[in-house]
Design an enzyme around this catalytic site. Structure first.
Site, PDB file in Angstrom:
ATOM      1  N   HIS A 257      -5.743  -9.240  -9.095  1.00 27.36           N
ATOM      2  CA  HIS A 257      -5.109  -8.545 -10.212  1.00 27.36           C
ATOM      3  C   HIS A 257      -5.799  -8.969 -11.499  1.00 27.36           C
ATOM      4  CE1 HIS A 257      -1.194  -6.428 -11.473  1.00 27.36           C
ATOM      5  NE2 HIS A 257      -1.930  -6.537 -12.567  1.00 27.36           N
TER       6      HIS A 257
ATOM      7  N   GLU B 197      -5.630  -1.680  -9.602  1.00 22.98           N
ATOM      8  CA  GLU B 197      -6.185  -0.831 -10.646  1.00 22.98           C
ATOM      9  C   GLU B 197      -7.686  -1.036 -10.864  1.00 22.98           C
ATOM     10  OE1 GLU B 197      -3.815  -1.189 -14.189  1.00 22.98           O
ATOM     11  OE2 GLU B 197      -2.067  -0.260 -13.262  1.00 22.98           O
TER      12      GLU B 197
ATOM     13  N   TYR C 213       2.523   5.300 -15.348  1.00 25.16           N
ATOM     14  CA  TYR C 213       3.217   4.979 -16.585  1.00 25.16           C
ATOM     15  C   TYR C 213       3.476   6.178 -17.486  1.00 25.16           C
ATOM     16  CZ  TYR C 213       2.777  -0.002 -15.655  1.00 25.16           C
ATOM     17  OH  TYR C 213       2.898  -1.242 -15.093  1.00 25.16           O
TER      18      TYR C 213
ATOM     19  N   GLU D 147       3.892   0.117  -9.526  1.00 26.36           N
ATOM     20  CA  GLU D 147       4.175  -0.232 -10.913  1.00 26.36           C
ATOM     21  C   GLU D 147       4.715   0.987 -11.631  1.00 26.36           C
ATOM     22  OE1 GLU D 147       1.227  -2.077 -13.408  1.00 26.36           O
ATOM     23  OE2 GLU D 147       0.475  -3.348 -11.780  1.00 26.36           O
TER      24      GLU D 147
ATOM     25  N   ARG E 198       6.721  -7.994  -5.715  1.00 21.92           N
ATOM     26  CA  ARG E 198       5.261  -7.915  -5.734  1.00 21.92           C
ATOM     27  C   ARG E 198       4.697  -8.999  -6.638  1.00 21.92           C
ATOM     28  NH1 ARG E 198       1.248  -3.639  -8.636  1.00 21.92           N
ATOM     29  NH2 ARG E 198      -0.676  -4.536  -7.802  1.00 21.92           N
TER      30      ARG E 198
ATOM     31  N   ASN F 175       0.373   3.180  -9.289  1.00 18.44           N
ATOM     32  CA  ASN F 175       0.859   2.669 -10.570  1.00 18.44           C
ATOM     33  C   ASN F 175       0.899   3.832 -11.555  1.00 18.44           C
ATOM     34  OD1 ASN F 175       0.647   0.222  -9.283  1.00 18.44           O
ATOM     35  ND2 ASN F 175      -0.887  -0.654 -10.655  1.00 18.44           N
TER      36      ASN F 175
END
Length: 475
Positions: A118, A163, A308, A376, A73, A306
């Site tokens: 991005h 995002e 985390y 991600e 990516r 994404n």
């Protein structure tokens, strides 16, 4: 443990790795401007050089091949392709660079997943109002059309915007990301998010009507979300606070695209109630979608996630004690870290692999069982760096075990996993103080040497073993 055609990937973003910020006709982006203002970034650092991937792409490709990735990516620098943000002036050097990257990947049997945006808006467009301007959606659509025409014969996986939550809140409410605005708290971020959704939908419809039949690709937008759960599952107030927080994060962008074509009612009612309490007069601070524009609902061919970390949630304290408009006061929640969750790197990133499985199940149940790419997911290092990063190696093993369980036991249609990130890179406002790479980059070395961390070597082994098992099953 994984499907035969599972996408094994790693990700990067243009501003974080490319450098060459003025090379070969590239225009300035908002991150160039932001980093060149003192006090914005840790250590006054910038992405001016970063990993110098603009000149050292072949080194990156070698890392990709060593890992055995099936997918990679990357993002396109809008300002490298269109220095002024619009198509009348095309920078052919930028086109050549991305043509080489895409062609080299394909020649090595690696499928590119390309992100159009991005975080790095051309500064020329910011000077015209940026994402707060409704006309940005049309400009983005023209940029997307240019990219589909230029690269779409080879790119089959597209991310329109990465995002949007982070772009809107951190860039236009908190002021800690480019363009660094915070003067219109409680207003600008909602407008930015709205225009990004409009831009995404326009680009999806453009691809669907003009390019899909011939190019055969798929598009989505990458939505970031923590896993959120009530501090006390038996407390109705904690449950309601969790639902509200999910509406303000994941739901803000996923609900319009996957469920109703509009924002979550929980989100709108909370914003309007707060406005009324503070005497704010006028239309809702959360914009409405026009029926005269392309529909938002259904504008994603897969769910790009994404993830985390995770949080426990309880109600806030009267809007956080704030008597002014803000997103924080609108959602009115308090985040709580479970003390059992380790925090080995940056303070916000508690390591909670099982939270990813729970979030994947939530997405399956809430958003009509979509195909999912985890676009991600990663683990940070700060302070003294460890090439033998045992904790991060364990993190990837534990996380991929949870992903496998989500596929096998929960029936989630996970199509791929992209580790963040391929290389240590410029980590936005944290500069180079935070390292997420599968490969260590020595920024003190003029050659910017790349060295595989233990986690990178073990990730390669996991990929190899998965491929071997899949080949054995298919033979």
């Amino acid at each position: 443990m994984f499907p035969r055609d599972f996408a094994w990937g790693a990700g990067t973003a243009a501003y974080q790795i490319e450098g060459g910020w003025q090379a070969d006709g590239k225009g300035a982006s908002i991150w160039d401007t932001f980093c060149h203002e003192r006090g914005r970034v840790c250590g006054e650092q910038s992405g001016d050089v970063a990993c110098n991937s603009y000149q050292l792409w072949e080194k990156d490709l070698q890392c990709i091949r060593q890992l055995g990735l099936t997918h990679y990516r990357l993002s396109l620098s809008w300002a490298r392709l269109l220095p002024h943000g619009t198509t009348p002036h095309v920078n052919q050097k930028g086109v050549q660079y991305y043509n080489q990257v895409i062609d080299d990947l394909l020649a090595c049997g690696v499928t590119p997943m390309v992100t159009l945006y991005h975080f790095d808006l051309p500064q020329a467009l910011q000077d015209q109002g940026g994402w707060k301007c409704p006309g940005m959606a049309d400009i983005f659509d023209c940029y997307a059309k240019f990219c589909f025409q230029t690269f779409g014969d080879r790119v089959k996986l597209w991310i329109t915007i990465n995002e949007p939550y982070v772009c809107a809140k951190l860039g236009h409410e908190d002021g800690i990301h480019a363009p660094g605005l915070k003067e219109e708290a409680g207003i600008a971020a909602y407008l930015v998010g709205h225009n990004m959704l409009r831009a995404h939908a326009m680009a999806w419809h453009t691809y669907n009507s003009l390019y899909r039949a011939k190019q055969g690709g798929a598009l989505s937008l990458a939505i970031n979300s923590d896993w959120l759960e009530p501090l006390d599952a038996c407390c109705p107030e904690d449950v309601a606070a969790t639902e509200r927080y999910l509406a303000f994060t994941l739901g803000w962008f996923a609900w319009p695209v996957f469920v109703t074509g509009d924002y979550p009612e929980t989100m709108r009612s909370a914003i309007d109630a707060r406005s009324k309490k503070l005497g704010y007069e006028g239309t809702s601070r959360l914009p409405s979608f026009s029926k005269d524009e392309p529909a938002i609902l259904g504008t994603a061919d897969f769910f790009a996630l994404n993830y985390y970390t995770s949080r426990k949630v309880k109600p806030g304290e009267g809007g956080g004690g704030e008597m002014s408009l803000s997103m924080k006061s609108d959602r009115d929640v308090t985040e709580v870290l479970d003390p059992s969750w380790p925090i080995p790197g940056v303070s916000w990133l508690a390591v909670v692999p099982h939270g990813l499985r729970k979030l994947l199940k939530y997405i399956k149940d809430t958003f009509n069982d979509p195909a999912v790419y985890i676009t991600e997911n990663g683990f940070s290092q700060v302070g003294p760096l460890q090439i033998e990063d045992v904790q991060r190696s364990e993190f990837y093993r534990d996380t991929l075990m949870e992903v496998a369980r989500a596929i096998q036991e929960d029936g989630v249609k996970v199509r791929g996993y992209f580790a963040w990130s391929l290389l240590d890179n410029f980590e936005w406002a944290d500069g180079f103080s935070v390292r997420f790479g599968l490969y260590h980059v020595d920024f003190a070395d003029a050659k910017l040497s790349r060295t595989a961390y233990r986690s990178g070597r073990e990730y390669a082994q996991m990929i190899s073993k998965s491929k071997s098992k899949s080949n054995g099953e298919s033979s």
